[in-house]
Scaffold this active site. Structure first.
Site, PDB file in Angstrom:
ATOM      1  CD  GLU A  63      -2.563   1.253   2.674  1.00 10.31           C
ATOM      2  OE1 GLU A  63      -3.094   2.340   3.001  1.00 10.31           O
ATOM      3  OE2 GLU A  63      -2.630   0.222   3.372  1.00 10.31           O
ATOM      4  CG  ASP A  74      -2.191   9.792   7.106  1.00  8.96           C
ATOM      5  OD1 ASP A  74      -2.761   8.688   7.019  1.00  8.96           O
ATOM      6  OD2 ASP A  74      -1.869  10.471   6.119  1.00  8.96           O
TER       7      ASP A  74
END
Length: 278
Positions: A63, A74
């Site tokens: 990924e 994030d």
């Protein structure tokens, strides 16, 4: 070129390289290990080398994250890495260059994780075509929901690219069914509410969420957010089809470069062994 690419180009039923990889690992008595790294950190060349090292050390699916200026999902480790990549001159074209360089060296499918705005700015069809040309398998789109994804659904049908949507513990049954119906490759089960980051224990909410996805008809659910050890990989693969590791690998890259990423990937892959004997 992936199976999906070949079949889509020929006008046949799409066969997802990601789904095929997960199914193969499941049939082997295990599950898939998926590793995340951002493009361009600490440099473009090193990010490519690190991704290749993942595949060489037991990671089944790669990924690749595209650095973005507003990474709402994030955690701090990935935010720091992506901000450094942006400061170092990362541009969207570098993402396609990285995918092409990686897929030229490994057979593992490469999914791109991206927030939706960069895709819209680039042009949805253009993005899909360039990703396909680079050998990419598809997209993980954390901030895109299926009922707002008509352009991407059309582009991915045309190109045969995979499309991975997220499911969270807070998702309604109707939302889970939407995610399952729209996804190709797998459904990304977010193990805990909040941002990414390694955690001491993976929430029991992950197991419940996967059970709900299964009940709603999912045949391929992978769990991410908070996984950092072989033990956690083994725990996740006891009930899910794949375990996604991100922040721990990014931290290893930041602290010890490509050799540290390779060593951690190899250690994590030990967690994929002998799941049926648990």
């Amino acid at each position: 070129m992936s199976n999906a690419t070949n079949h889509a180009a020929a006008g046949h039923t799409v066969v997802s390289a990601v789904e095929t990889t997960i199914a193969r690992r499941r049939e082997a008595g295990s599950g898939a290990l998926i590793g995340y790294l951002p493009v361009g950190f600490p440099s473009l060349t090193e990010s490519i080398d690190a991704a290749v090292a993942l595949a060489a050390n037991g990671v089944d699916i790669i990924e690749l994250g595209l650095p973005y200026s507003d990474p709402v999902m994030d955690g701090p480790v990935i935010q720091v890495a992506t901000q450094k990549a942006l400061a170092g001159g990362f541009r969207l074209r570098h993402g396609f260059e990285a995918v092409a360089a990686i897929t030229a060296q490994v057979s593992a499918p490469v999914l791109v994780m991206t927030y939706w705005n960069p895709v819209v700015q680039y042009g949805v069809d253009r993005f899909a075509d360039d990703l396909l040309a680079a050998g990419g398998a598809g997209l993980i789109t954390p901030d895109l929901i299926p009922d707002e994804a008509s352009e991407w659904l059309a582009a991915s049908e045309r190109t045969g690219l995979d499309r991975v949507f997220l499911a969270a513990p807070s998702s309604s049954d109707a939302r889970l069914q939407q995610a399952i119906a729209a996804s190709r490759g797998f459904v990304y089960a977010v193990s805990t509410m909040g941002t990414t980051g390694a955690r001491a224990g993976v929430d029991s909410a992950a197991r419940i969420l996967v059970e709900r996805l299964r009940a709603a008809g999912s045949t391929s659910a992978c769990v991410g957010l908070g996984i950092s050890t072989p033990e956690q990989v083994r725990e996740i693969l006891g009930y899910a089809d794949g375990a996604i590791v991100g922040s721990a690998l990014v931290k290893a890259l930041a602290d010890g470069g490509v050799p540290a990423v390779a060593a951690l990937a190899l250690a994590l892959s030990e967690g994929t062994r002998d799941i049926r004997t648990l």
